[in-house]
Design an enzyme around this catalytic site. Structure first.
Site, short mmCIF file in Angstrom:
data_model
loop_
_atom_site.label_atom_id
_atom_site.label_comp_id
_atom_site.label_asym_id
_atom_site.label_seq_id
_atom_site.Cartn_x
_atom_site.Cartn_y
_atom_site.Cartn_z
N ASN A 84 0.87 -1.18 0.00
CA ASN A 84 0.00 0.00 0.00
C ASN A 84 0.90 1.23 0.00
O ASN A 84 1.48 1.57 1.02
CB ASN A 84 -0.88 -0.03 1.26
CG ASN A 84 -1.68 1.25 1.43
OD1 ASN A 84 -1.81 2.04 0.50
ND2 ASN A 84 -2.23 1.44 2.63
N TRP A 85 1.01 1.85 -1.16
CA TRP A 85 1.94 2.98 -1.28
C TRP A 85 1.40 4.25 -0.64
O TRP A 85 2.11 5.23 -0.52
CB TRP A 85 2.25 3.26 -2.76
CG TRP A 85 3.03 2.19 -3.45
CD1 TRP A 85 3.38 0.96 -2.96
CD2 TRP A 85 3.57 2.25 -4.78
NE1 TRP A 85 4.10 0.26 -3.90
CE2 TRP A 85 4.23 1.02 -5.03
CE3 TRP A 85 3.56 3.21 -5.79
CZ2 TRP A 85 4.87 0.74 -6.24
CZ3 TRP A 85 4.19 2.94 -7.00
CH2 TRP A 85 4.85 1.72 -7.22
N LYS A 86 0.12 4.21 -0.28
CA LYS A 86 -0.53 5.41 0.30
C LYS A 86 -0.31 6.61 -0.62
O LYS A 86 -0.30 6.44 -1.84
CB LYS A 86 -0.02 5.67 1.72
CG LYS A 86 -0.01 4.41 2.59
CD LYS A 86 0.14 4.72 4.04
CE LYS A 86 0.36 3.44 4.82
NZ LYS A 86 0.11 3.59 6.22
N HIS A 100 -9.40 0.87 4.90
CA HIS A 100 -8.13 1.11 5.60
C HIS A 100 -8.39 2.08 6.75
O HIS A 100 -9.21 2.99 6.64
CB HIS A 100 -7.10 1.70 4.62
CG HIS A 100 -5.72 1.73 5.19
ND1 HIS A 100 -5.32 2.68 6.11
CD2 HIS A 100 -4.65 0.92 4.98
CE1 HIS A 100 -4.05 2.44 6.44
NE2 HIS A 100 -3.62 1.39 5.78
N GLU A 141 -6.82 4.50 7.81
CA GLU A 141 -6.63 5.93 7.49
C GLU A 141 -7.86 6.49 6.77
O GLU A 141 -8.18 7.67 6.91
CB GLU A 141 -5.35 6.10 6.66
CG GLU A 141 -4.11 5.91 7.53
CD GLU A 141 -2.86 5.45 6.81
OE1 GLU A 141 -2.82 5.48 5.56
OE2 GLU A 141 -1.91 5.04 7.51
N GLU A 149 -5.29 -5.21 10.56
CA GLU A 149 -4.29 -4.17 10.76
C GLU A 149 -4.58 -3.43 12.07
O GLU A 149 -5.41 -2.51 12.08
CB GLU A 149 -4.35 -3.17 9.61
CG GLU A 149 -4.08 -3.76 8.25
CD GLU A 149 -3.55 -2.72 7.28
OE1 GLU A 149 -2.43 -2.89 6.81
OE2 GLU A 149 -4.23 -1.73 7.04
N GLY A 208 2.23 2.19 10.66
CA GLY A 208 3.15 3.32 10.50
C GLY A 208 3.83 3.76 11.78
O GLY A 208 4.42 4.84 11.84
N SER A 265 3.37 -2.17 10.36
CA SER A 265 4.83 -2.14 10.57
C SER A 265 5.51 -3.47 10.26
O SER A 265 6.47 -3.84 10.94
CB SER A 265 5.14 -1.67 12.00
OG SER A 265 4.70 -0.34 12.19
N GLY A 299 2.78 -1.08 4.26
CA GLY A 299 2.83 0.33 3.88
C GLY A 299 4.27 0.77 3.67
O GLY A 299 4.84 0.62 2.59
N GLY A 300 4.88 1.32 4.72
CA GLY A 300 6.22 1.90 4.62
C GLY A 300 7.23 1.02 3.91
O GLY A 300 7.95 1.49 3.01
C1 PEP Z 1 -0.76 0.03 5.91
O1 PEP Z 1 -0.82 1.19 5.58
O2 PEP Z 1 -1.63 -0.75 5.55
C2 PEP Z 1 0.36 -0.39 6.75
C3 PEP Z 1 0.32 -1.59 7.27
O3 PEP Z 1 1.37 0.50 6.92
P1 PEP Z 1 2.79 0.21 7.61
O4 PEP Z 1 3.31 -1.06 7.03
O5 PEP Z 1 3.63 1.40 7.25
O6 PEP Z 1 2.55 0.09 9.08
#
Ligand code: PEP
Length: 254
Positions: A12-14, A99, A101, A169, A175, A215, A236-237
């Protein structure tokens, strides 16, 4: 992971990925995937809307591509929104809905998420439905209640193991660099599968993929991906660096 469910490693590049970054990242992953033609996992990239078409061209079907959100309506007066059919038209086969967010920044309720998921399925997309508790809910001992009620509210009729993936999640892990312990992740994933068995039957519940997100990094992925009820990651990251994302996926090779 169990051998009966093919792992899914989803990035997930956000709101990241201008042209050069998006092209570099996609190219780096395609190059790696091309060297591993029989990779025992699916890899999915979910870039921002603006990069979907160009990333789809680079991927040329060797990795899957998805959107990060869609509108619940088929089309119409929804300025700034994108429909599921538009995602499919741009080359997507997946979309993430619900998600945390989106739930927080855009006030998306379970009902909104369910309608988005329904629209995605109607457009022929696979849907990744995200759920997870906040830190306050975990501290209050309400994790399972939250997860069950998000599942009840967000998973639409017609969902099955061919068209739907659940992503657990925990909000406090997204994040933040804080990751669920293997015991915490397995406990919730098992609960999700129990819920799925009641709702969809044992057969479907045993086949549907449940991803962990929050994470996940190269140095913690092995123990999470080894868990019986964890069938991949929503990342994500660490999905913004080809090397890290690829390194995470290597844990799916037994
Ligand atoms: C996400 O945005 O779905 C996520 C899991 O982010 P991160 O890996 O950065 O925690």
């Amino acid at each position: 992971m169990t051998h009966s469910r093919r792992p899914l490693i989803a990035g997930n590049w956000k709101m990241n990925g201008l042209t050069d970054e998006a092209m570099d990242l996609a190219t780096g992953l395609v190059t790696r995937m091309t060297k591993m033609p029989n990779a025992p996992f699916d890899m999915l990239l979910c870039p921002p809307f603006t990069a979907i078409r160009m990333v789809a061209e680079v991927l040329a079907g060797r990795l899957m591509i998805g959107g990060q959100d869609c509108h619940a309506a088929e089309k119409g007066a929804h300025t700034g929104d994108v429909s599921a059919a538009m995602l499919a038209d741009a080359g997507c086969t997946f979309v993430i809905v619900g998600h945390s967010e989106r739930r927080t920044d855009h006030g998306e309720t379970n009902a909104v998420v369910r309608n988005k998921a329904k629209a995605a399925l109607a457009a022929g997309l696979h849907v990744i439905i995200c759920i997870g508790e906040t830190e306050a809910k975990r501290d209050a001992g309400a994790t399972m209640d939250v997860v069950r009620s998000q599942l009840s509210g967000s998973v639409p009729g017609g969902a099955n193991s061919d068209n739907t993936v659940i992503a657990y999640e925990p909000v406090w892990a997204i994040g933040t660099g804080r990751v669920a312990t293997p015991a915490q992740a397995q406990e919730v994933h098992a609960e999700i599968r129990t819920w799925l068995a009641v709702r969809l039957g044992d057969e479907q519940a045993s086949q549907i993929r449940v991803l962990y997100g929050g994470s996940m990094k190269p140095d913690n992925a092995a123990e999470l991906l080894a868990l019986m009820d964890v069938d991949g990651g929503l990342i994500g990251g660490a999905s913004l660096m080809a090397e890290d994302f690829w390194a995470i996926a290597q844990n799916c090779i037994s």
